[in-house]
Design an enzyme around this catalytic site. Structure first.
Site, PDB file in Angstrom:
ATOM      1  N   THR A  48       0.828  -1.207   0.000  1.00  0.00           N
ATOM      2  CA  THR A  48       0.000   0.000   0.000  1.00  0.00           C
ATOM      3  C   THR A  48       0.858   1.251   0.000  1.00  0.00           C
ATOM      4  OG1 THR A  48      -1.789  -1.162   1.138  1.00  0.00           O
ATOM      5  CG2 THR A  48      -1.835   1.246   1.237  1.00  0.00           C
ATOM      6  N   CYS A  49       1.953   1.213   0.725  1.00  0.00           N
ATOM      7  CA  CYS A  49       2.847   2.372   0.814  1.00  0.00           C
ATOM      8  C   CYS A  49       3.426   2.719  -0.552  1.00  0.00           C
ATOM      9  CB  CYS A  49       3.975   2.093   1.808  1.00  0.00           C
ATOM     10  SG  CYS A  49       3.396   1.572   3.432  1.00  0.00           S
TER      11      CYS A  49
END
Length: 163
Positions: A48-49
């Site tokens: 996600t980062c």
């Protein structure tokens, strides 16, 4: 205690990769007399980062600056070499400053750590964003575990637009 709107951010020394190697960055100097969009991720190069959080701030950098943000800074409990490599890989260039909170001391002082031991990650920063104005938290957005919404560049930009 967890940081909240109106609190002064704690003093800490983070690390930034430069052309000459690792360099210390004082949070006191980073936040003094300026507006900083600070966001934290649980880990560099994590799904996600890398796919959403960091790219969102890169994409919205010009819009954030147009709303008065002097600097956009990403922190993670990773070492400075990893943060430097991630920034280079993601193309942060002059849009996002990549800062290492290697031991998690800053995240801990903010009261925003999580235990990633179940995933072999140890103590990490929670996913969050803070709009810092002259060292004081003007907006604090902390995600629920596993979520990605309120710490996004889009959400922070909306807060700046509404202000």
């Amino acid at each position: 205690m967890t940081i909240k709107v109106g609190d002064t951010l704690p003093e800490a020394v983070l690390m930034k990769m430069t052309a000459d190697g690792p360099a210390p960055v004082s949070t006191k100097e980073l936040f003094a007399r300026r507006t900083v969009a600070l966001f934290a991720v649980p880990g560099a190069f994590t799904p996600t980062c890398s796919a959403k959080h960091l790219p969102g701030f890169i994409e919205k950098a010009d819009e954030l600056r147009a709303k008065g943000v002097d600097e956009i800074a990403c922190i993670s409990v990773n070492d400075v070499f990893v943060m430097g490599a991630w920034g280079k890989s993601a193309g942060t260039d002059d849009k996002v400053t990549m800062l290492a909170d290697g031991n998690g001391d800053f995240a801990e002082a903010l009261g925003l750590t999580m235990d990633g031991s179940r995933f072999g990650m140890g103590k990490r920063a929670q996913r969050f964003s803070i709009l810092v104005k002259d060292g004081v938290a003007a907006e604090v957005n902390v995600e629920e575990p596993g979520a990605f919404r309120v710490s996004s560049a889009e959400h922070l930009l909306g807060q700046l637009t509404a202000a």
